[in-house]
Design a protein around this motif. Structure first.
Motif, PDB file in Angstrom:
ATOM      1  N   MET A  73       4.673   2.625  -0.489  1.00 18.20           N
ATOM      2  CA  MET A  73       3.380   1.985  -0.756  1.00 18.20           C
ATOM      3  C   MET A  73       2.394   3.073  -1.165  1.00 18.20           C
ATOM      4  SD  MET A  73       3.270   0.158   2.966  1.00 18.20           S
ATOM      5  CE  MET A  73       1.980  -0.958   2.533  1.00 18.20           C
ATOM      6  N   LYS A  74       1.245   2.650  -1.684  1.00 14.77           N
ATOM      7  CA  LYS A  74       0.221   3.642  -1.988  1.00 14.77           C
ATOM      8  C   LYS A  74      -1.139   3.196  -1.466  1.00 14.77           C
ATOM      9  CE  LYS A  74       1.883   6.047  -6.101  1.00 14.77           C
ATOM     10  NZ  LYS A  74       1.917   5.934  -7.578  1.00 14.77           N
ATOM     11  N   ALA A  75      -1.938   4.180  -1.032  1.00 15.31           N
ATOM     12  CA  ALA A  75      -3.333   3.920  -0.672  1.00 15.31           C
ATOM     13  C   ALA A  75      -4.202   4.617  -1.707  1.00 15.31           C
ATOM     14  CB  ALA A  75      -3.629   4.452   0.713  1.00 15.31           C
ATOM     15  N   PHE A  76      -5.308   3.957  -2.062  1.00 13.63           N
ATOM     16  CA  PHE A  76      -6.193   4.439  -3.134  1.00 13.63           C
ATOM     17  C   PHE A  76      -7.609   4.580  -2.600  1.00 13.63           C
ATOM     18  CE2 PHE A  76      -2.869   1.613  -4.631  1.00 13.63           C
ATOM     19  CZ  PHE A  76      -2.254   2.373  -5.607  1.00 13.63           C
ATOM     20  N   LYS A  77      -8.349   5.555  -3.151  1.00 19.42           N
ATOM     21  CA  LYS A  77      -9.757   5.694  -2.777  1.00 19.42           C
ATOM     22  C   LYS A  77     -10.607   5.335  -3.993  1.00 19.42           C
ATOM     23  CE  LYS A  77     -11.126   8.669   0.430  1.00 19.42           C
ATOM     24  NZ  LYS A  77     -11.222   9.989   1.039  1.00 19.42           N
ATOM     25  N   ASP A  78     -11.591   4.458  -3.788  1.00 20.45           N
ATOM     26  CA  ASP A  78     -12.448   4.093  -4.931  1.00 20.45           C
ATOM     27  C   ASP A  78     -13.631   5.053  -5.034  1.00 20.45           C
ATOM     28  OD1 ASP A  78     -14.494   3.256  -3.248  1.00 20.45           O
ATOM     29  OD2 ASP A  78     -13.987   1.133  -3.384  1.00 20.45           O
ATOM     30  N   ASP A  79     -14.490   4.817  -6.016  1.00 18.10           N
ATOM     31  CA  ASP A  79     -15.584   5.766  -6.281  1.00 18.10           C
ATOM     32  C   ASP A  79     -16.627   5.812  -5.163  1.00 18.10           C
ATOM     33  OD1 ASP A  79     -14.348   6.393  -8.604  1.00 18.10           O
ATOM     34  OD2 ASP A  79     -15.521   4.985  -9.832  1.00 18.10           O
ATOM     35  N   THR A  80     -16.615   4.801  -4.285  1.00 25.96           N
ATOM     36  CA  THR A  80     -17.588   4.822  -3.175  1.00 25.96           C
ATOM     37  C   THR A  80     -16.965   5.416  -1.915  1.00 25.96           C
ATOM     38  OG1 THR A  80     -16.972   2.666  -2.271  1.00 25.96           O
ATOM     39  CG2 THR A  80     -18.586   2.658  -4.059  1.00 25.96           C
ATOM     40  N   GLY A  81     -15.676   5.771  -1.998  1.00 22.59           N
ATOM     41  CA  GLY A  81     -15.020   6.374  -0.825  1.00 22.59           C
ATOM     42  C   GLY A  81     -14.246   5.372   0.026  1.00 22.59           C
ATOM     43  N   SER A  82     -14.269   4.094  -0.355  1.00 18.23           N
ATOM     44  CA  SER A  82     -13.490   3.110   0.420  1.00 18.23           C
ATOM     45  C   SER A  82     -12.004   3.261   0.107  1.00 18.23           C
ATOM     46  CB  SER A  82     -13.926   1.685   0.072  1.00 18.23           C
ATOM     47  OG  SER A  82     -15.250   1.492   0.466  1.00 18.23           O
ATOM     48  N   ASN A 133      -4.630   9.714  -8.605  1.00 16.74           N
ATOM     49  CA  ASN A 133      -4.470  10.291  -7.263  1.00 16.74           C
ATOM     50  C   ASN A 133      -4.266   9.152  -6.272  1.00 16.74           C
ATOM     51  OD1 ASN A 133      -5.060  12.894  -8.180  1.00 16.74           O
ATOM     52  ND2 ASN A 133      -7.259  12.490  -8.011  1.00 16.74           N
ATOM     53  N   SER A 134      -3.382   9.367  -5.326  1.00 20.98           N
ATOM     54  CA  SER A 134      -3.200   8.353  -4.286  1.00 20.98           C
ATOM     55  C   SER A 134      -2.472   8.982  -3.107  1.00 20.98           C
ATOM     56  CB  SER A 134      -2.391   7.156  -4.815  1.00 20.98           C
ATOM     57  OG  SER A 134      -1.108   7.585  -5.211  1.00 20.98           O
ATOM     58  N   LEU A 135      -2.324   8.178  -2.082  1.00 22.07           N
ATOM     59  CA  LEU A 135      -1.543   8.629  -0.932  1.00 22.07           C
ATOM     60  C   LEU A 135      -0.283   7.774  -0.900  1.00 22.07           C
ATOM     61  CD1 LEU A 135      -1.904  10.617   1.500  1.00 22.07           C
ATOM     62  CD2 LEU A 135      -2.454   8.610   2.852  1.00 22.07           C
ATOM     63  N   TYR A 136       0.864   8.411  -1.055  1.00 19.46           N
ATOM     64  CA  TYR A 136       2.123   7.667  -0.969  1.00 19.46           C
ATOM     65  C   TYR A 136       2.423   7.465   0.510  1.00 19.46           C
ATOM     66  CZ  TYR A 136       6.928   6.244  -1.680  1.00 19.46           C
ATOM     67  OH  TYR A 136       8.098   5.520  -1.687  1.00 19.46           O
ATOM     68  N   VAL A 137       2.629   6.211   0.875  1.00 13.21           N
ATOM     69  CA  VAL A 137       2.812   5.863   2.283  1.00 13.21           C
ATOM     70  C   VAL A 137       4.266   5.454   2.486  1.00 13.21           C
ATOM     71  CG1 VAL A 137       2.009   4.337   4.127  1.00 13.21           C
ATOM     72  CG2 VAL A 137       0.410   5.083   2.348  1.00 13.21           C
ATOM     73  N   ARG A 138       4.924   6.076   3.400  1.00 13.33           N
ATOM     74  CA  ARG A 138       6.359   5.844   3.597  1.00 13.33           C
ATOM     75  C   ARG A 138       6.650   5.323   5.012  1.00 13.33           C
ATOM     76  NH1 ARG A 138      11.277   7.539   1.531  1.00 13.33           N
ATOM     77  NH2 ARG A 138      10.385   6.744  -0.392  1.00 13.33           N
ATOM     78  N   PRO A 139       6.659   3.989   5.191  1.00 12.58           N
ATOM     79  CA  PRO A 139       7.138   3.422   6.451  1.00 12.58           C
ATOM     80  C   PRO A 139       8.674   3.423   6.435  1.00 12.58           C
ATOM     81  CG  PRO A 139       5.657   1.919   5.247  1.00 12.58           C
ATOM     82  CD  PRO A 139       6.113   2.971   4.298  1.00 12.58           C
ATOM     83  N   PHE A 140       9.294   3.651   7.565  1.00 10.32           N
ATOM     84  CA  PHE A 140      10.761   3.604   7.612  1.00 10.32           C
ATOM     85  C   PHE A 140      11.240   3.325   9.030  1.00 10.32           C
ATOM     86  CE2 PHE A 140      11.516   8.095   9.127  1.00 10.32           C
ATOM     87  CZ  PHE A 140      10.242   8.590   8.929  1.00 10.32           C
ATOM     88  N   VAL A 141      12.443   2.818   9.121  1.00 18.67           N
ATOM     89  CA  VAL A 141      13.048   2.523  10.424  1.00 18.67           C
ATOM     90  C   VAL A 141      14.472   3.051  10.409  1.00 18.67           C
ATOM     91  CG1 VAL A 141      13.426   0.737  12.192  1.00 18.67           C
ATOM     92  CG2 VAL A 141      11.925   0.250  10.274  1.00 18.67           C
TER      93      VAL A 141
END
Ligand code: COI
Length: 353
Positions: A73-82, A133-141
């Motif tokens: 998955m990816k998390a993104f930051k917008d121009d306001t920082g959210s 730019n993003s944060l790659y999020v890696r959930p796993f079991v």
């Protein structure tokens, strides 16, 4: 939820040691990770702890039988920082479906979403604004129980780790259409995000790399006549003005980006068709000039144009046309992900401000 999670923050962040302009995909990890163990038939109280190596028995079942599933998955930051995630409930549900196929207990989707929210809020400084730019999020079991009996384990660990990333592929991507090796047979684990589905591709992909291709287009294991998917991507073909992709099946991953592209294309009045596509039809379209473009879709790549393909020793070029669907769809999708456009499908999920 925060009270429910045991939190041990890092003593000092490592963020200042990271060169965010030169990130190799998935090689640098944020300060914290999420951990939840399954023992005695239940998921225990989860924790967020500093990212660090962990203690594991050499007999841990996953090391012997590969009982492991993951998500991307990816998390993104917008121009306001959210900070935003993209359709995270889809990943939670798919992780549960993958787990079921691998006889792994399902991690509850609401806790999955809370885990992401808490972890990403804690490590939000690692998410850099700016498209790409993003944060790659890696959930796993994985099966953590010690024991080499060849059967489903009794203990598991669910984790989430995160890596700041920019693009997945540096240059152009050429693919080889498989006519010998297979990724997933009918009735197998192809639709699941099972660790072994990826490990099994490395050797044929290395051979293809040696021939100058970055990825393999997998074909159906029984006949090698039908196109399925490519390594880390679902595939789209524009023939004439129609955008075609194979239907998901028990051998094709139900990609979140794939289904989003289909919805977006319809929204943008691009004609779509979801149907089995034969290699022979692709070659015929290439020969007659109706094959306009090929691209892959996936969380890591978002949308990746494919500049050419090889089949049985022949090479074919597929340069991007001027009015490329790949670029239009990629822009539209990223505008939604980065909170730069309306979100008619309500795909964005707010993590924090
Ligand atoms: C994805 O794009 O969905 C992935 O998880 C890619 C990963 C296998 C590197």
């Amino acid at each position: 939820m925060e009270d429910f999670i045991n939190i041990t923050p890092v003593a000092a962040s490592r963020i200042d040691q990271v060169d965010f302009d030169n990130l190799a995909f998935g090689s640098v990890f944020t300060d914290h990770m999420f951990v939840c163990d399954y023992r005695n038939g239940a998921w225990e109280r989860p924790s967020i702890v500093p990212f660090a190596p962990m203690h594991m028995s050499p007999a841990a079942s996953v090391l012997h039988y590969g009982q492991a599933v993951f998500e991307g998955m990816k998390a993104f930051k917008d121009d306001t920082g959210s900070v935003w995630l993209f359709r995270p409930e889809q990943n939670g549900k798919r992780l549960a479906a993958s787990s079921e196929r691998l006889a792994i207990p399902q991690f509850p989707v609401p806790v999955f979403l809370s885990a992401l929210k808490e972890l990403l809020t804690r490590d939000k400084e690692w998410i850099k604004p700016g498209k790409g730019n993003s944060l790659y999020v890696r959930p796993f079991v994985f099966a953590s129980a010690a024991g080499v009996q060849a059967s489903a384990a009794s203990e598991y660990r669910f984790m989430v780790i995160c890596a700041p990333v920019s693009s997945y592929y540096g240059g152009e991507v050429r693919v080889k259409i498989a006519d010998h090796f297979s990724r997933a047979p009918q009735g197998g684990t192809g639709y699941a995000k099972a660790a072994g589905n990826y490990g099994g591709q490395f050797y044929p992909t290395q051979l293809a790399n040696n021939e100058g291709y970055q990825q393999i287009i997998w074909t159906d294991a029984a006949t090698h006549e039908y196109i399925e998917e490519a390594g880390t991507m679902n595939l789209f073909f524009r023939i004439g003005d129609t955008l075609l992709t194979a239907p998901t099946s028990d051998s094709i991953l139900d990609g979140v980006t794939r289904k989003s592209i289909l919805d977006l294309a319809k929204h943008m009045d691009i004609q779509t068709e979801v149907r089995p596509l034969k290699v022979a039809e692709l070659l015929a379209a290439q020969k007659s000039g109706t094959l306009q473009e090929i691209f892959g879709s996936g969380t890591a790549v978002v949308v990746q144009p494919i500049s050419g393909f090889g089949y049985k020793g022949e090479n074919y070029e597929t340069p991007l046309p001027k009015d490329s669907y790949a670029l239009k769809l990629k822009n539209a999708l990223m505008d939604i992900q980065y909170n730069k456009a309306e979100d008619p499908f309500q795909w964005r999920y707010k993590v924090c401000d």
